[in-house]
Design an enzyme around this catalytic site. Structure first.
Site, PDB file in Angstrom:
ATOM      1  N   GLN A  73      -3.602  38.767  25.983  1.00  0.00           N
ATOM      2  CA  GLN A  73      -2.239  37.830  25.404  1.00  0.00           C
ATOM      3  C   GLN A  73      -1.273  38.260  26.281  1.00  0.00           C
ATOM      4  O   GLN A  73      -1.154  37.376  26.708  1.00  0.00           O
ATOM      5  CB  GLN A  73      -2.944  37.933  23.983  1.00  0.00           C
ATOM      6  CG  GLN A  73      -3.602  38.003  22.950  1.00  0.00           C
ATOM      7  CD  GLN A  73      -3.486  37.853  21.541  1.00  0.00           C
ATOM      8  OE1 GLN A  73      -2.054  38.937  21.269  1.00  0.00           O
ATOM      9  NE2 GLN A  73      -4.032  37.831  21.221  1.00  0.00           N
ATOM     10  N   ARG A 110      -7.771  28.240  24.000  1.00  0.00           N
ATOM     11  CA  ARG A 110      -7.310  28.022  26.330  1.00  0.00           C
ATOM     12  C   ARG A 110      -7.739  26.486  25.974  1.00  0.00           C
ATOM     13  O   ARG A 110      -6.621  25.585  27.187  1.00  0.00           O
ATOM     14  CB  ARG A 110      -7.578  29.462  26.608  1.00  0.00           C
ATOM     15  CG  ARG A 110      -7.163  30.502  26.450  1.00  0.00           C
ATOM     16  CD  ARG A 110      -7.928  31.443  27.224  1.00  0.00           C
ATOM     17  NE  ARG A 110      -7.349  32.757  27.337  1.00  0.00           N
ATOM     18  CZ  ARG A 110      -7.285  33.951  26.248  1.00  0.00           C
ATOM     19  NH1 ARG A 110      -7.104  33.693  24.951  1.00  0.00           N
ATOM     20  NH2 ARG A 110      -6.740  34.912  26.381  1.00  0.00           N
ATOM     21  N   ARG A 113       3.846  41.821  13.314  1.00  0.00           N
ATOM     22  CA  ARG A 113       3.317  42.316  14.921  1.00  0.00           C
ATOM     23  C   ARG A 113       4.451  42.419  16.003  1.00  0.00           C
ATOM     24  O   ARG A 113       5.037  41.420  16.249  1.00  0.00           O
ATOM     25  CB  ARG A 113       2.133  41.363  15.397  1.00  0.00           C
ATOM     26  CG  ARG A 113       0.851  41.438  14.216  1.00  0.00           C
ATOM     27  CD  ARG A 113      -0.445  40.143  14.664  1.00  0.00           C
ATOM     28  NE  ARG A 113      -0.666  41.380  15.773  1.00  0.00           N
ATOM     29  CZ  ARG A 113      -1.843  40.723  15.842  1.00  0.00           C
ATOM     30  NH1 ARG A 113      -2.632  39.172  15.156  1.00  0.00           N
ATOM     31  NH2 ARG A 113      -2.690  40.773  17.077  1.00  0.00           N
ATOM     32  N   GLY A 131      -1.886  35.799  16.886  1.00  0.00           N
ATOM     33  CA  GLY A 131      -1.659  36.307  17.781  1.00  0.00           C
ATOM     34  C   GLY A 131      -1.858  35.416  19.393  1.00  0.00           C
ATOM     35  O   GLY A 131      -0.532  35.440  20.592  1.00  0.00           O
ATOM     36  N   ASP A 176     -12.040  44.076  19.702  1.00  0.00           N
ATOM     37  CA  ASP A 176     -12.049  42.871  18.606  1.00  0.00           C
ATOM     38  C   ASP A 176     -13.051  43.916  16.895  1.00  0.00           C
ATOM     39  O   ASP A 176     -13.594  42.956  16.307  1.00  0.00           O
ATOM     40  CB  ASP A 176     -11.735  41.850  18.974  1.00  0.00           C
ATOM     41  CG  ASP A 176     -10.929  41.060  19.010  1.00  0.00           C
ATOM     42  OD1 ASP A 176      -9.731  41.901  18.692  1.00  0.00           O
ATOM     43  OD2 ASP A 176     -10.332  40.139  19.621  1.00  0.00           O
TER      44      ASP A 176
END
Ligand code: S3P
Length: 440
Positions: free
Chosen positions: A174, A29, A125, A97, A323
């Site tokens: 996301q 970011r 994905r 991703g 995660d």
């Protein structure tokens, strides 16, 4: 790196300090958002790992100037909120991703065409989760086959996107971030509602750029900005990644005689599920020197070995530790009793199907230790562990979790260990340093 990594067991515990590398989500970011400003931003403690370098590559291809002062420090200079330029080539998101989905949100409103590709894992994905809401805002995006897989092309529409209220079926930072980033350029405010609040680094950082956002419960609204309203800060210091610290939190707990000081760990409450779960399992974890750095909470964490017990947890906490499930599964294998994980269906669409990968690899190392469920796992703690060669499935978090299991066991060998380069290139050398005695 060797094609197979043999993990040496640790006999007398790990003692010492670990400098936790920069947060992956925040590093991505920092480069993206700095690249939308028109003044130089000095980024410190940037995660120099393959995923974040994919973002750097994409931003450079869009005309943003990125200058590395050293591996972890860079100056990003954009050309303003409307200053991105048409890429001359296909944008490669690699394994990332976050790069792909956030950039889709950022590029959907741009007046030029862009096409994305990625590696084999990213190509499998699902992208419909981002394509659908962006299309509802008026974007024109085309993906391969009915699943909207990569390669993906974003076609300019010549019109402003529409601000929408999107009720996301998944708690995904996301997805949320892609919609909010598109909302920067929309004709009206954009609201995203999630089933549970996912990591909020986008909101925290954009607020630091002068963007107006409002949160109520699981809703977040972003108000579109005009050129002058987007003000890049001079500096962004990225905190250490709690998802990387997680491997040492679990290793320090399950390897008898350990005591580790994990320095500079981000403790944003949307990320600290691992601390809650390990503490409930009986871990000995203390936070010290709590501070705020660049709008994010940071602390040093002390972890000492402890006996664990199995627990149950589910959907509600999942976004806060999404995660960390592979390494929590390792902790569960060393705990007394069963650990029951539910509401974890999202793991099936990560870098690999992590529920299946954990089940397969645990079966090789500790037959009978795990039951794979549709949306979770049941792990039978203290199942006997034997020597085995296991696979990382080319997934960085699987490689590091299996390595932690390996130091606490004997004779574990890992195929495709270099997948750690995605988020923690120094991981194996840090393990080696700690095994040799720990001094930095
Ligand atoms: C990330 C969000 C999470 C996480 C990923 C990084 C981010 O994905 O798994 O590693 O930086 O926003 P989802 O938001 O899709 O769950």
């Amino acid at each position: 790196m060797a094609e197979i990594q043999t993990i040496a067991p640790v006999r007398h515990g790990w003692q010492g300090e670990v400098e936790i590398p920069g947060d992956k989500s925040i590093s991505h970011r920092s480069v993206m958002f700095a690249g939308l400003g028109n003044t130089p931003v000095h980024i410190r403690n940037f995660l120099h790992a393959a995923d974040c370098l994919s973002t750097v590559g994409v931003m450079r291809a869009l005309g943003v100037d990125v200058e590395f002062l050293n591996e972890n420090e860079l100056i990003v200079t954009g050309k303003g909120l409307h200053g991105l330029t048409e890429p001359m080539t296909v944008l490669d998101a690699g394994n990332s991703g976050t790069t792909l989905r956030l950039m889709m949100g950022l590029l959907a409103p741009q007046p030029f065409l862009s096409t994305f590709c990625g590696d084999a894992s990213l190509t499998r994905r699902p992208m419909g989760r981002v394509l659908l809401p962006l299309s509802a805002m008026g974007a024109r995006i085309y993906g391969r086959n009915t699943n909207n897989n990569l390669p993906l092309t974003i076609v300019p529409t010549g019109e402003k996107l529409r601000g929408i209220h999107y009720e996301s079926p998944v708690a995904s930072a996301q997805v949320k971030s892609a919609i909010l980033l598109a909302g920067l350029y929309a004709d009206a405010p954009t609201t995203v509602t999630e089933p549970y609040v996912s990591r909020d680094h986008t909101e925290q950082m954009l607020a630091g750029f002068g963007v107006r956002l409002e949160r109520t419960g699981t809703n977040v609204t972003l108000f579109p900005v005009e050129e002058g309203g987007y003000r890049a800060p001079e500096e962004i210091t990225v905190p250490g990644d709690i998802s990387s610290a997680a491997y040492f939190l679990v290793a320090g707990t399950i390897i008898e005689g350990s005591r580790l000081l994990l320095k500079n760990v981000g403790i944003n409450p949307t990320r600290t599920g691992i601390l809650d779960v390990l503490t409930e399992m009986g871990a000995n974890i203390q936070l010290e020197n709590e501070r705020t750095s660049g709008g994010e909470r940071v602390a040093d964490i002390i972890v000492a070995s402890a006996s664990l017990r199995g627990i149950s947890f589910g959907a509600e906490i999942m976004p806060r530790l999404i995660d960390e499930i592979p390494v929590i599964a390792v902790a569960a294998l060393f705990a007394e009793g069963d650990t029951v994980i539910t509401g974890a269906g999202e793991l099936r669409v990560k870098e690999t199907d992590r529920l299946h990968a954990i089940a397969e690899e645990f079966q090789k190392l500790a037959p009978g230790s795990v039951e794979e469920q549709e949306d979770g796992l049941i792990i039978h703690g203290k199942t006997e562990i034997r020597q085995a060669q296991v696979s990382s499935w080319g997934d960085h978090r699987m490689a590091m979790s299996l390595a932690v299991l390996g130091v606490a066991a004997e004779g574990v060998r890992i195929e495709e260990p270099d997948s750690v380069n995605i988020s923690y290139p120094a991981f194996f050398s840090e393990m080696e340093r700690l095994s040799k005695g720990g001094s930095l």
